[in-house]
Write a protein that holds these residues in place. Structure first.
Motif, PDB file in Angstrom:
ATOM      1  N   ILE A 310     107.601  -2.813  27.947  1.00  0.00           N
ATOM      2  CA  ILE A 310     108.548  -3.872  28.207  1.00  0.00           C
ATOM      3  C   ILE A 310     110.186  -3.315  27.927  1.00  0.00           C
ATOM      4  CG2 ILE A 310     109.569  -6.160  27.767  1.00  0.00           C
ATOM      5  CD1 ILE A 310     106.392  -5.953  28.820  1.00  0.00           C
ATOM      6  N   LEU A 311     110.777  -3.568  28.755  1.00  0.00           N
ATOM      7  CA  LEU A 311     112.280  -3.233  28.713  1.00  0.00           C
ATOM      8  C   LEU A 311     113.214  -4.385  28.304  1.00  0.00           C
ATOM      9  CD1 LEU A 311     112.845  -0.786  31.685  1.00  0.00           C
ATOM     10  CD2 LEU A 311     112.999  -0.081  29.188  1.00  0.00           C
ATOM     11  N   LYS A 312     114.004  -4.213  27.298  1.00  0.00           N
ATOM     12  CA  LYS A 312     114.996  -5.186  26.889  1.00  0.00           C
ATOM     13  C   LYS A 312     116.383  -4.868  26.676  1.00  0.00           C
ATOM     14  CE  LYS A 312     113.974  -8.570  24.927  1.00  0.00           C
ATOM     15  NZ  LYS A 312     113.938  -9.981  25.353  1.00  0.00           N
ATOM     16  N   GLY A 313     117.540  -5.838  27.057  1.00  0.00           N
ATOM     17  CA  GLY A 313     118.586  -5.222  26.859  1.00  0.00           C
ATOM     18  C   GLY A 313     119.584  -5.157  27.923  1.00  0.00           C
ATOM     19  N   GLY A 314     118.946  -4.534  28.869  1.00  0.00           N
ATOM     20  CA  GLY A 314     119.656  -4.307  30.098  1.00  0.00           C
ATOM     21  C   GLY A 314     120.649  -2.989  30.067  1.00  0.00           C
ATOM     22  N   TYR A 315     121.297  -2.493  30.730  1.00  0.00           N
ATOM     23  CA  TYR A 315     122.140  -1.209  30.611  1.00  0.00           C
ATOM     24  C   TYR A 315     123.648  -1.605  30.951  1.00  0.00           C
ATOM     25  CZ  TYR A 315     121.852  -0.286  35.699  1.00  0.00           C
ATOM     26  OH  TYR A 315     121.873  -0.354  36.882  1.00  0.00           O
ATOM     27  N   TRP A 316     124.216  -0.460  31.254  1.00  0.00           N
ATOM     28  CA  TRP A 316     125.869  -0.511  31.283  1.00  0.00           C
ATOM     29  C   TRP A 316     126.110  -1.259  32.917  1.00  0.00           C
ATOM     30  CZ3 TRP A 316     123.790   4.708  31.291  1.00  0.00           C
ATOM     31  CH2 TRP A 316     123.613   5.193  32.423  1.00  0.00           C
ATOM     32  N   GLY A 317     125.099  -1.444  33.794  1.00  0.00           N
ATOM     33  CA  GLY A 317     125.485  -1.694  35.048  1.00  0.00           C
ATOM     34  C   GLY A 317     125.699  -3.422  35.239  1.00  0.00           C
ATOM     35  N   PRO A 318     125.643  -3.926  36.403  1.00  0.00           N
ATOM     36  CA  PRO A 318     126.182  -5.453  36.779  1.00  0.00           C
ATOM     37  C   PRO A 318     124.680  -6.136  36.678  1.00  0.00           C
ATOM     38  CG  PRO A 318     126.094  -4.222  38.431  1.00  0.00           C
ATOM     39  CD  PRO A 318     125.749  -3.158  37.568  1.00  0.00           C
ATOM     40  N   VAL A 319     123.812  -6.189  35.608  1.00  0.00           N
ATOM     41  CA  VAL A 319     122.544  -7.119  35.464  1.00  0.00           C
ATOM     42  C   VAL A 319     122.560  -8.025  34.346  1.00  0.00           C
ATOM     43  CG1 VAL A 319     121.520  -4.962  36.309  1.00  0.00           C
ATOM     44  CG2 VAL A 319     121.912  -4.936  33.775  1.00  0.00           C
ATOM     45  N   ARG A 320     121.570  -8.372  34.168  1.00  0.00           N
ATOM     46  CA  ARG A 320     121.471  -9.845  32.845  1.00  0.00           C
ATOM     47  C   ARG A 320     122.345  -9.440  31.716  1.00  0.00           C
ATOM     48  NH1 ARG A 320     115.324 -11.262  33.720  1.00  0.00           N
ATOM     49  NH2 ARG A 320     115.349  -8.707  33.868  1.00  0.00           N
ATOM     50  N   THR A 321     121.826  -8.438  31.172  1.00  0.00           N
ATOM     51  CA  THR A 321     122.207  -8.073  29.826  1.00  0.00           C
ATOM     52  C   THR A 321     122.428  -9.209  28.858  1.00  0.00           C
ATOM     53  OG1 THR A 321     124.520  -7.931  30.967  1.00  0.00           O
ATOM     54  CG2 THR A 321     123.176  -5.918  30.434  1.00  0.00           C
ATOM     55  N   ARG A 322     121.329  -9.765  28.659  1.00  0.00           N
ATOM     56  CA  ARG A 322     121.319 -11.050  27.514  1.00  0.00           C
ATOM     57  C   ARG A 322     120.231 -10.729  26.715  1.00  0.00           C
ATOM     58  NH1 ARG A 322     121.438 -14.067  32.312  1.00  0.00           N
ATOM     59  NH2 ARG A 322     119.219 -15.137  31.876  1.00  0.00           N
ATOM     60  N   CYS A 323     119.887 -11.644  25.606  1.00  0.00           N
ATOM     61  CA  CYS A 323     119.065 -11.200  24.620  1.00  0.00           C
ATOM     62  C   CYS A 323     117.613 -11.600  25.115  1.00  0.00           C
ATOM     63  CB  CYS A 323     119.210 -11.922  23.326  1.00  0.00           C
ATOM     64  SG  CYS A 323     120.646 -11.515  22.540  1.00  0.00           S
ATOM     65  N   ARG A 324     117.497 -12.852  25.880  1.00  0.00           N
ATOM     66  CA  ARG A 324     116.099 -13.061  26.268  1.00  0.00           C
ATOM     67  C   ARG A 324     115.461 -12.575  27.345  1.00  0.00           C
ATOM     68  NH1 ARG A 324     112.184 -16.302  23.606  1.00  0.00           N
ATOM     69  NH2 ARG A 324     113.524 -16.735  21.689  1.00  0.00           N
ATOM     70  N   PRO A 325     116.145 -12.029  28.369  1.00  0.00           N
ATOM     71  CA  PRO A 325     115.415 -11.604  29.632  1.00  0.00           C
ATOM     72  C   PRO A 325     114.747 -10.084  29.403  1.00  0.00           C
ATOM     73  CG  PRO A 325     117.565 -12.229  30.120  1.00  0.00           C
ATOM     74  CD  PRO A 325     117.772 -12.397  28.535  1.00  0.00           C
ATOM     75  N   SER A 326     113.608 -10.005  30.086  1.00  0.00           N
ATOM     76  CA  SER A 326     112.996  -8.617  29.826  1.00  0.00           C
ATOM     77  C   SER A 326     112.795  -8.087  31.297  1.00  0.00           C
ATOM     78  CB  SER A 326     111.578  -8.851  28.967  1.00  0.00           C
ATOM     79  OG  SER A 326     110.823  -9.719  29.750  1.00  0.00           O
ATOM     80  N   THR A 327     112.427  -6.981  31.520  1.00  0.00           N
ATOM     81  CA  THR A 327     111.947  -5.996  32.678  1.00  0.00           C
ATOM     82  C   THR A 327     110.514  -5.627  32.529  1.00  0.00           C
ATOM     83  OG1 THR A 327     114.127  -5.433  33.256  1.00  0.00           O
ATOM     84  CG2 THR A 327     112.180  -4.224  34.350  1.00  0.00           C
ATOM     85  N   ARG A 328     109.611  -6.282  33.234  1.00  0.00           N
ATOM     86  CA  ARG A 328     108.222  -5.962  32.915  1.00  0.00           C
ATOM     87  C   ARG A 328     107.380  -5.241  33.918  1.00  0.00           C
ATOM     88  NH1 ARG A 328     108.322  -9.793  28.734  1.00  0.00           N
ATOM     89  NH2 ARG A 328     106.105  -9.787  28.154  1.00  0.00           N
ATOM     90  N   ALA A 329     108.291  -4.607  34.680  1.00  0.00           N
ATOM     91  CA  ALA A 329     107.698  -3.853  35.877  1.00  0.00           C
ATOM     92  C   ALA A 329     107.184  -2.392  35.751  1.00  0.00           C
ATOM     93  CB  ALA A 329     108.677  -3.988  37.042  1.00  0.00           C
TER      94      ALA A 329
END
Length: 348
Positions: A310-329
């Protein structure tokens, strides 16, 4: 040199194509669409076919030349100095890295944890994880200003009073663990390692006597007991953390294998990260840095039966970059130019 080589390759391919057509047997020519007329072949039809083949090869050569010229030019003008660890993990070279004992002393958040780590203890909001995270959904309902046309992606501002009222009814549970203060290699001033898979990140943490953080631990270290949307509060701020930088097109084929000059040039072209700890305000309620933005971070899923990566936190780009969301793909062997990690451990 690169341009001459590319042109030579295109030219030789065109010549070989002509020779192949010139010496093919009749049956093969029929299959290729070259017609026979009486005892001989239709010369006009043959020339037309040859012209199409040569034009196709020339077009391929132009694309090849452009791609090679771009990389050749980029390799002469790299924006960063790079080093590669263990033959596969890339890291931009830092000007200066702070000694971990100095950081521990100045931060005062180590507690009983090993050096370079932060002690996290308190009651975490635990209701819901995975794709159906009730806390994330509930928090999203308090957003007052969604950025762009896609609701649910980036929120400019959350309503704190409304969130505190809603979150009173969410279950919580005690948590106590240690987490790296910065993204690996966990030193103020060092750039984070990138291009690591989940399996590799887990192995690196293990050999240091640690482990990958669970997504629950990572989230609690980011949002604190109040459950703030961003580690620094309720209003999105591109000055606080390294976020909302413009997307750059990716040549995925150039990223693998990971130890080539092509990889170096492509990563340098894409890279927009900063040294760990360079943004003082990108600090969570517990004192953990860079949890949103800069690079994505591998964590371990707490959902039974789900892939662990699971990926957390986002990166430098224009993405969610919040504490709760995750990338699960992505699976355990996936690596990419903006993916790093940090480690956790049990408290002593």
């Amino acid at each position: 040199m690169t341009r001459r080589l590319s042109l030579a390759m295109g030219g030789s391919l065109g010549l070989r194509a002509k020779r192949c057509l010139r010496h093919r047997p009749r049956d093969a020519m029929r299959e290729a669409g070259i017609k026979e007329s009486g005892r001989g072949m239709d010369i006009l039809e043959r020339r037309r076919t040859l012209l199409l083949v040569v034009l196709a090869v020339a077009a391929w050569g132009v694309v090849f030349i452009v791609a090679k010229a771009r990389r050749a030019s980029a390799s002469e003008e790299l924006q960063h100095r790079w080093q590669i660890a263990e033959g596969k993990f890339w890291e931009a070279a830092s000007e200066s890295v702070e000694d971990v004992t100095v950081t521990d002393f100045s931060e005062g958040t180590r507690g009983r944890c090993p050096e370079g780590m932060v002690e996290v203890q308190g009651h975490a909001l635990t209701e819901g994880w995975g794709y159906a995270d009730e806390v994330e959904v509930l928090q999203g309902s308090t957003c007052e200003d969604w950025i762009g046309h896609k609701s649910g992606e980036r929120c400019a501002r959350f309503n704190r009073e409304r969130w505190l009222a809603l979150s009173r009814g969410i279950r919580s549970a005690p948590m106590h663990f240690c987490v790296d203060r910065f993204e690996y290699p966990n030193r103020r001033g060092a750039y984070p390692w990138i291009m690591a898979t989940w399996n590799e990140a887990r192995g690196i943490c293990a050999r240091e006597g640690k482990r990958l953080c669970t997504e629950a631990e990572w989230t609690f270290a980011c949002e604190g007991e109040e459950g703030v949307p961003y580690p620094y509060g309720y209003a999105r701020d591109a000055e606080a953390c390294v976020i909302d930088r413009p997307h750059r097109d990716v040549d995925e084929a150039a990223l693998f294998p990971r130890d080539t000059e092509h990889t170096l040039v492509e990563i340098d072209h894409l890279w927009q990260g900063e040294p760990s700890g360079s943004r003082p305000r990108c600090r969570s309620p517990f004192g953990v840095y860079d949890m949103t933005g800069n690079v994505d971070e591998w964590t371990t899923s707490v959902v039974v039966g789900e892939r662990p990566s699971i990926l957390k936190g986002g990166y430098w780009g224009p993405v969610r970059t919040r504490c709760r969301p995750s990338t699960r793909a992505h699976g355990e062997t996936f690596a990419y130019y903006q993916i790093g990690f940090r480690c956790c451990s049990d408290p002593p």
